[in-house]
Design a protein around this motif. Structure first.
Motif, PDB file in Angstrom:
ATOM      1  N   VAL A 111      -3.841  68.203   9.217  1.00 39.69           N
ATOM      2  CA  VAL A 111      -3.881  66.733   9.157  1.00 39.69           C
ATOM      3  C   VAL A 111      -2.447  66.198   9.148  1.00 39.69           C
ATOM      4  CG1 VAL A 111      -4.650  64.739   7.822  1.00 39.69           C
ATOM      5  CG2 VAL A 111      -6.059  66.819   7.907  1.00 39.69           C
ATOM      6  N   ASP A 112      -2.188  65.194   9.987  1.00 37.56           N
ATOM      7  CA  ASP A 112      -0.844  64.626  10.030  1.00 37.56           C
ATOM      8  C   ASP A 112      -0.618  63.707   8.825  1.00 37.56           C
ATOM      9  OD1 ASP A 112      -1.551  61.764  10.728  1.00 37.56           O
ATOM     10  OD2 ASP A 112      -2.357  62.751  12.502  1.00 37.56           O
ATOM     11  N   LEU A 118      -3.233  57.351   4.978  1.00 39.86           N
ATOM     12  CA  LEU A 118      -4.243  56.323   5.189  1.00 39.86           C
ATOM     13  C   LEU A 118      -5.506  56.620   4.399  1.00 39.86           C
ATOM     14  CD1 LEU A 118      -5.463  53.858   6.624  1.00 39.86           C
ATOM     15  CD2 LEU A 118      -6.083  55.389   8.528  1.00 39.86           C
ATOM     16  N   MET A 119      -6.000  57.860   4.466  1.00 41.23           N
ATOM     17  CA  MET A 119      -7.245  58.200   3.783  1.00 41.23           C
ATOM     18  C   MET A 119      -7.050  58.225   2.269  1.00 41.23           C
ATOM     19  SD  MET A 119      -9.379  58.248   6.134  1.00 41.23           S
ATOM     20  CE  MET A 119     -10.698  58.637   4.985  1.00 41.23           C
ATOM     21  N   LYS A 120      -5.877  58.587   1.827  1.00 41.00           N
ATOM     22  CA  LYS A 120      -5.582  58.538   0.395  1.00 41.00           C
ATOM     23  C   LYS A 120      -5.623  57.099  -0.102  1.00 41.00           C
ATOM     24  CE  LYS A 120      -1.884  59.784  -2.825  1.00 41.00           C
ATOM     25  NZ  LYS A 120      -0.536  60.412  -2.941  1.00 41.00           N
ATOM     26  N   HIS A 156     -11.077  65.147   3.301  1.00 38.50           N
ATOM     27  CA  HIS A 156     -10.566  66.055   4.330  1.00 38.50           C
ATOM     28  C   HIS A 156     -11.445  66.026   5.578  1.00 38.50           C
ATOM     29  CE1 HIS A 156      -8.427  69.310   6.171  1.00 38.50           C
ATOM     30  NE2 HIS A 156      -9.490  70.078   6.203  1.00 38.50           N
ATOM     31  N   ALA A 157     -12.758  66.003   5.385  1.00 39.05           N
ATOM     32  CA  ALA A 157     -13.663  65.943   6.536  1.00 39.05           C
ATOM     33  C   ALA A 157     -13.445  64.654   7.324  1.00 39.05           C
ATOM     34  CB  ALA A 157     -15.110  66.045   6.062  1.00 39.05           C
ATOM     35  N   LEU A 158     -13.252  63.548   6.624  1.00 38.02           N
ATOM     36  CA  LEU A 158     -13.008  62.275   7.308  1.00 38.02           C
ATOM     37  C   LEU A 158     -11.648  62.263   8.003  1.00 38.02           C
ATOM     38  CD1 LEU A 158     -14.457  59.644   4.811  1.00 38.02           C
ATOM     39  CD2 LEU A 158     -15.311  60.207   7.097  1.00 38.02           C
ATOM     40  N   TYR A 168     -16.163  67.074  11.903  1.00 36.32           N
ATOM     41  CA  TYR A 168     -15.625  68.222  11.170  1.00 36.32           C
ATOM     42  C   TYR A 168     -16.471  69.452  11.465  1.00 36.32           C
ATOM     43  CZ  TYR A 168     -13.866  70.928   7.188  1.00 36.32           C
ATOM     44  OH  TYR A 168     -13.302  71.898   6.395  1.00 36.32           O
ATOM     45  N   THR A 169     -17.772  69.246  11.631  1.00 35.99           N
ATOM     46  CA  THR A 169     -18.698  70.349  11.896  1.00 35.99           C
ATOM     47  C   THR A 169     -18.330  71.095  13.169  1.00 35.99           C
ATOM     48  OG1 THR A 169     -20.504  69.180  10.775  1.00 35.99           O
ATOM     49  CG2 THR A 169     -21.124  70.928  12.308  1.00 35.99           C
TER      50      THR A 169
END
Length: 295
Positions: A111-112, A118-120, A156-158, A168-169
Protein backbone atom coordinates in the motif's frame (compact mmCIF):
# COMPACT_ATOMS: atom_id res chain seq x y z
CA UNK A 1 9.63 -24.09 16.45
CA UNK A 2 6.21 -22.68 17.23
CA UNK A 3 3.59 -22.58 19.96
CA UNK A 4 1.06 -20.38 21.73
CA UNK A 5 1.89 -17.34 23.80
CA UNK A 6 3.21 -18.13 27.27
CA UNK A 7 4.13 -21.73 26.51
CA UNK A 8 7.89 -21.24 26.96
CA UNK A 9 9.24 -20.86 23.43
CA UNK A 10 12.09 -18.49 24.35
CA UNK A 11 13.76 -20.84 26.82
CA UNK A 12 13.42 -23.90 24.61
CA UNK A 13 14.54 -22.11 21.44
CA UNK A 14 17.69 -20.95 23.22
CA UNK A 15 18.42 -24.54 24.27
CA UNK A 16 17.94 -25.74 20.68
CA UNK A 17 20.03 -22.88 19.26
CA UNK A 18 22.93 -23.61 21.61
CA UNK A 19 22.71 -27.33 20.85
CA UNK A 20 22.83 -26.71 17.09
CA UNK A 21 25.23 -23.77 17.25
CA UNK A 22 22.89 -21.48 15.29
CA UNK A 23 21.11 -18.15 15.91
CA UNK A 24 17.37 -17.74 16.41
CA UNK A 25 15.21 -16.15 13.73
CA UNK A 26 12.38 -14.56 15.69
CA UNK A 27 8.86 -14.94 14.29
CA UNK A 28 6.89 -12.64 16.57
CA UNK A 29 5.17 -9.76 14.80
CA UNK A 30 5.39 -7.41 17.80
CA UNK A 31 8.80 -8.24 19.26
CA UNK A 32 10.37 -6.66 16.17
CA UNK A 33 9.53 -3.22 17.62
CA UNK A 34 12.23 -1.91 19.91
CA UNK A 35 10.07 0.40 22.05
CA UNK A 36 7.81 -2.31 23.53
CA UNK A 37 9.99 -5.04 25.09
CA UNK A 38 7.92 -5.51 28.25
CA UNK A 39 4.46 -5.74 26.72
CA UNK A 40 5.64 -8.18 24.04
CA UNK A 41 7.72 -10.33 26.43
CA UNK A 42 10.66 -9.89 24.08
CA UNK A 43 13.86 -11.85 24.80
CA UNK A 44 15.84 -10.02 27.47
CA UNK A 45 19.42 -8.81 27.05
CA UNK A 46 20.56 -11.85 29.03
CA UNK A 47 18.58 -14.23 26.80
CA UNK A 48 19.94 -12.55 23.69
CA UNK A 49 23.43 -13.00 25.12
CA UNK A 50 22.81 -16.75 25.40
CA UNK A 51 21.89 -16.98 21.69
CA UNK A 52 21.91 -14.49 18.85
CA UNK A 53 18.39 -13.33 17.95
CA UNK A 54 17.40 -11.81 14.63
CA UNK A 55 14.25 -9.66 14.22
CA UNK A 56 14.09 -8.53 17.84
CA UNK A 57 13.79 -4.77 18.34
CA UNK A 58 15.03 -4.06 14.83
CA UNK A 59 12.14 -1.75 13.87
CA UNK A 60 10.47 1.36 15.25
CA UNK A 61 6.78 1.56 16.04
CA UNK A 62 6.08 3.96 13.19
CA UNK A 63 7.80 1.74 10.60
CA UNK A 64 5.52 0.07 8.09
CA UNK A 65 6.00 -3.69 8.27
CA UNK A 66 3.97 -6.71 7.22
CA UNK A 67 4.05 -10.48 6.88
CA UNK A 68 4.98 -10.00 3.23
CA UNK A 69 8.03 -7.90 4.12
CA UNK A 70 8.93 -10.38 6.84
CA UNK A 71 8.80 -13.19 4.28
CA UNK A 72 11.30 -11.34 2.09
CA UNK A 73 13.62 -10.41 4.95
CA UNK A 74 13.53 -13.83 6.63
CA UNK A 75 14.18 -15.73 3.40
CA UNK A 76 17.17 -13.52 2.60
CA UNK A 77 18.54 -14.16 6.09
CA UNK A 78 17.91 -17.91 5.91
CA UNK A 79 19.64 -18.09 2.53
CA UNK A 80 22.64 -16.31 4.03
CA UNK A 81 22.74 -18.49 7.15
CA UNK A 82 22.53 -21.71 5.14
CA UNK A 83 25.75 -20.79 3.34
CA UNK A 84 27.68 -21.66 6.50
CA UNK A 85 25.32 -24.06 8.29
CA UNK A 86 23.11 -27.00 7.40
CA UNK A 87 20.26 -25.75 9.58
CA UNK A 88 18.46 -22.54 10.50
CA UNK A 89 16.13 -22.08 13.47
CA UNK A 90 12.90 -20.07 13.22
CA UNK A 91 10.94 -19.64 16.45
CA UNK A 92 7.78 -17.75 17.31
CA UNK A 93 4.03 -17.68 17.64
CA UNK A 94 2.82 -15.25 14.97
CA UNK A 95 0.82 -17.48 12.67
CA UNK A 96 1.07 -15.29 9.56
CA UNK A 97 4.83 -14.81 9.94
CA UNK A 98 5.44 -18.54 10.26
CA UNK A 99 3.20 -19.32 7.29
CA UNK A 100 4.89 -16.59 5.27
CA UNK A 101 8.27 -18.30 5.64
CA UNK A 102 7.11 -21.91 5.37
CA UNK A 103 4.42 -21.63 2.71
CA UNK A 104 4.63 -18.13 1.29
CA UNK A 105 1.78 -15.66 1.32
CA UNK A 106 -0.27 -14.12 -1.44
CA UNK A 107 1.41 -11.36 -3.43
CA UNK A 108 -0.70 -8.55 -2.05
CA UNK A 109 0.45 -5.15 -3.41
CA UNK A 110 2.27 -2.88 -0.98
CA UNK A 111 0.00 0.00 0.00
CA UNK A 112 1.37 3.42 -0.93
CA UNK A 113 1.74 6.14 1.70
CA UNK A 114 -1.05 8.36 0.31
CA UNK A 115 -3.62 5.56 0.39
CA UNK A 116 -2.54 4.52 3.87
CA UNK A 117 -2.86 8.07 5.20
CA UNK A 118 -6.23 8.54 3.53
CA UNK A 119 -7.72 5.34 4.99
CA UNK A 120 -6.25 6.09 8.40
CA UNK A 121 -7.93 9.50 8.30
CA UNK A 122 -11.24 7.98 7.16
CA UNK A 123 -11.15 5.43 9.99
CA UNK A 124 -10.69 8.24 12.52
CA UNK A 125 -13.44 10.42 11.01
CA UNK A 126 -16.04 7.91 9.78
CA UNK A 127 -15.47 5.06 12.22
CA UNK A 128 -15.12 1.33 11.70
CA UNK A 129 -18.82 0.49 10.98
CA UNK A 130 -18.88 2.77 7.94
CA UNK A 131 -15.74 1.16 6.53
CA UNK A 132 -17.09 -2.33 7.19
CA UNK A 133 -20.19 -1.44 5.17
CA UNK A 134 -18.02 -0.08 2.35
CA UNK A 135 -16.05 -3.33 2.30
CA UNK A 136 -19.33 -5.25 2.05
CA UNK A 137 -20.15 -3.33 -1.10
CA UNK A 138 -16.70 -3.42 -2.70
CA UNK A 139 -15.67 -6.98 -1.80
CA UNK A 140 -18.60 -9.00 -0.44
CA UNK A 141 -16.61 -12.23 -0.56
CA UNK A 142 -13.89 -10.94 1.75
CA UNK A 143 -16.51 -9.23 3.89
CA UNK A 144 -17.93 -12.64 4.75
CA UNK A 145 -14.66 -13.96 6.19
CA UNK A 146 -12.81 -10.91 7.55
CA UNK A 147 -12.76 -10.10 11.27
CA UNK A 148 -15.07 -7.09 11.12
CA UNK A 149 -14.07 -6.00 14.62
CA UNK A 150 -10.43 -5.68 13.58
CA UNK A 151 -9.86 -2.23 12.04
CA UNK A 152 -6.46 -3.20 10.67
CA UNK A 153 -7.90 -6.09 8.65
CA UNK A 154 -10.84 -4.06 7.34
CA UNK A 155 -8.76 -1.00 6.48
CA UNK A 156 -6.07 -3.04 4.73
CA UNK A 157 -8.63 -4.74 2.49
CA UNK A 158 -10.11 -1.36 1.58
CA UNK A 159 -6.65 0.08 0.92
CA UNK A 160 -6.07 -2.63 -1.67
CA UNK A 161 -9.51 -2.11 -3.20
CA UNK A 162 -9.01 1.62 -3.62
CA UNK A 163 -5.38 1.49 -4.70
CA UNK A 164 -5.76 -1.24 -7.34
CA UNK A 165 -9.39 -0.97 -8.41
CA UNK A 166 -9.69 -4.71 -7.75
CA UNK A 167 -11.11 -6.70 -4.86
CA UNK A 168 -8.84 -7.86 -2.06
CA UNK A 169 -10.18 -11.36 -2.73
CA UNK A 170 -8.74 -11.34 -6.24
CA UNK A 171 -5.21 -11.29 -4.80
CA UNK A 172 -5.81 -14.18 -2.39
CA UNK A 173 -4.75 -17.27 -4.32
CA UNK A 174 -3.55 -19.31 -1.31
CA UNK A 175 -1.00 -21.02 -3.54
CA UNK A 176 1.91 -22.64 -1.72
CA UNK A 177 5.38 -21.51 -2.74
CA UNK A 178 8.27 -23.91 -3.11
CA UNK A 179 11.21 -23.43 -0.74
CA UNK A 180 14.82 -24.47 -1.44
CA UNK A 181 15.09 -26.11 1.98
CA UNK A 182 13.32 -28.79 4.00
CA UNK A 183 11.15 -27.77 6.94
CA UNK A 184 10.80 -29.56 10.28
CA UNK A 185 8.03 -28.14 12.47
CA UNK A 186 8.21 -28.59 16.24
CA UNK A 187 5.29 -27.38 18.33
CA UNK A 188 5.28 -26.67 22.06
CA UNK A 189 2.11 -27.08 24.09
CA UNK A 190 0.98 -27.56 27.67
CA UNK A 191 -2.29 -28.63 29.33
CA UNK A 192 -4.83 -25.81 29.03
CA UNK A 193 -5.00 -24.97 32.74
CA UNK A 194 -1.21 -24.90 32.92
CA UNK A 195 -1.13 -22.41 30.04
CA UNK A 196 -3.79 -20.26 31.70
CA UNK A 197 -1.80 -20.10 34.93
CA UNK A 198 1.43 -19.27 33.11
CA UNK A 199 -0.27 -16.47 31.20
CA UNK A 200 -1.74 -15.01 34.39
CA UNK A 201 1.64 -15.10 36.14
CA UNK A 202 3.38 -13.59 33.16
CA UNK A 203 0.99 -10.64 33.00
CA UNK A 204 1.54 -10.02 36.73
CA UNK A 205 5.31 -10.18 36.17
CA UNK A 206 5.07 -7.75 33.25
CA UNK A 207 3.16 -5.28 35.40
CA UNK A 208 5.83 -5.59 38.10
CA UNK A 209 8.54 -4.96 35.48
CA UNK A 210 7.00 -1.65 34.45
CA UNK A 211 4.44 -2.49 31.76
CA UNK A 212 2.18 0.36 32.86
CA UNK A 213 5.01 2.87 32.62
CA UNK A 214 5.83 1.55 29.15
CA UNK A 215 2.20 1.98 28.09
CA UNK A 216 1.99 5.45 29.64
CA UNK A 217 5.07 6.55 27.72
CA UNK A 218 3.54 5.28 24.48
CA UNK A 219 0.03 6.62 25.11
CA UNK A 220 0.46 9.54 22.66
CA UNK A 221 1.25 6.96 19.95
CA UNK A 222 -1.76 4.77 20.63
CA UNK A 223 -3.04 5.30 17.08
CA UNK A 224 -0.14 3.30 15.61
CA UNK A 225 -1.05 -0.14 14.30
CA UNK A 226 1.85 -1.76 16.16
CA UNK A 227 0.14 -0.84 19.44
CA UNK A 228 -3.24 -2.24 18.41
CA UNK A 229 -2.53 -5.40 20.35
CA UNK A 230 -3.41 -7.19 23.58
CA UNK A 231 -1.96 -5.47 26.63
CA UNK A 232 -1.54 -2.00 25.24
CA UNK A 233 -5.17 -1.64 24.19
CA UNK A 234 -6.39 -2.47 27.70
CA UNK A 235 -3.87 -0.21 29.45
CA UNK A 236 -4.64 2.65 27.08
CA UNK A 237 -8.31 2.35 28.04
CA UNK A 238 -7.31 2.44 31.71
CA UNK A 239 -5.27 5.58 31.03
CA UNK A 240 -8.34 6.99 29.27
CA UNK A 241 -10.32 6.42 32.46
CA UNK A 242 -12.54 3.69 30.99
CA UNK A 243 -11.99 1.25 33.86
CA UNK A 244 -9.82 0.67 36.98
CA UNK A 245 -6.32 -0.72 36.64
CA UNK A 246 -7.34 -4.03 38.23
CA UNK A 247 -9.96 -4.55 35.54
CA UNK A 248 -7.51 -3.64 32.78
CA UNK A 249 -5.06 -6.26 34.07
CA UNK A 250 -7.76 -8.92 34.26
CA UNK A 251 -8.83 -8.09 30.71
CA UNK A 252 -5.24 -8.43 29.52
CA UNK A 253 -5.12 -11.90 31.05
CA UNK A 254 -8.47 -12.88 29.54
CA UNK A 255 -7.67 -11.54 26.08
CA UNK A 256 -4.23 -13.17 26.13
CA UNK A 257 -5.85 -16.50 26.97
CA UNK A 258 -8.28 -15.95 24.10
CA UNK A 259 -5.41 -15.25 21.71
CA UNK A 260 -3.63 -18.37 22.93
CA UNK A 261 -6.67 -20.47 22.02
CA UNK A 262 -6.79 -18.82 18.58
CA UNK A 263 -3.13 -19.69 18.00
CA UNK A 264 -3.68 -23.33 18.94
CA UNK A 265 -6.72 -23.60 16.68
CA UNK A 266 -4.60 -22.28 13.80
CA UNK A 267 -1.62 -24.53 14.51
CA UNK A 268 -3.69 -27.66 15.07
CA UNK A 269 -4.80 -27.55 11.44
CA UNK A 270 -1.23 -28.39 10.42
CA UNK A 271 -0.68 -32.13 10.74
CA UNK A 272 3.04 -31.80 9.93
CA UNK A 273 3.78 -30.32 13.37
CA UNK A 274 5.35 -32.68 15.93
CA UNK A 275 4.18 -31.62 19.39
CA UNK A 276 6.15 -31.69 22.65
CA UNK A 277 5.79 -30.40 26.18
CA UNK A 278 8.49 -27.74 26.78
CA UNK A 279 9.94 -29.88 29.58
CA UNK A 280 10.78 -32.60 27.02
CA UNK A 281 13.98 -30.82 25.98
CA UNK A 282 16.05 -33.98 25.56
CA UNK A 283 13.32 -35.59 23.45
CA UNK A 284 13.16 -32.49 21.25
CA UNK A 285 16.92 -32.41 20.71
CA UNK A 286 17.01 -36.13 19.95
CA UNK A 287 14.14 -35.72 17.48
CA UNK A 288 16.03 -32.92 15.69
CA UNK A 289 19.30 -34.87 15.62
CA UNK A 290 17.60 -37.95 14.13
CA UNK A 291 15.95 -35.79 11.50
CA UNK A 292 19.23 -34.10 10.55
CA UNK A 293 20.82 -37.50 10.04
CA UNK A 294 18.38 -38.10 7.18
CA UNK A 295 19.47 -34.99 5.26
Amino acid sequence: MLGPTGVGKTKTSIQIARHLGVPIINADSRQIFGEIPIGTAAPTAEEQHQAIHFFVGNHRLDDYYSASLYEQDALLLINDLLKTSDVALLSGGSMMYIDAVCNGIDDIPTVDDDTRKLMKHRLAIEGLPALVEELRQLDPEHYEIVDRQNPRRVVHALEICHMTGKTYTSFRTNSRKERPFRILKIGLNRPREELYERINRRVDAMMAEGFLDEARRLFPLRHLNALNTVGYKELFLYLDGAWPLEEAVERIKGNTRRYMRKQLTWFKRDDTIRWFHPDQTEDILQFIDLYLQTL
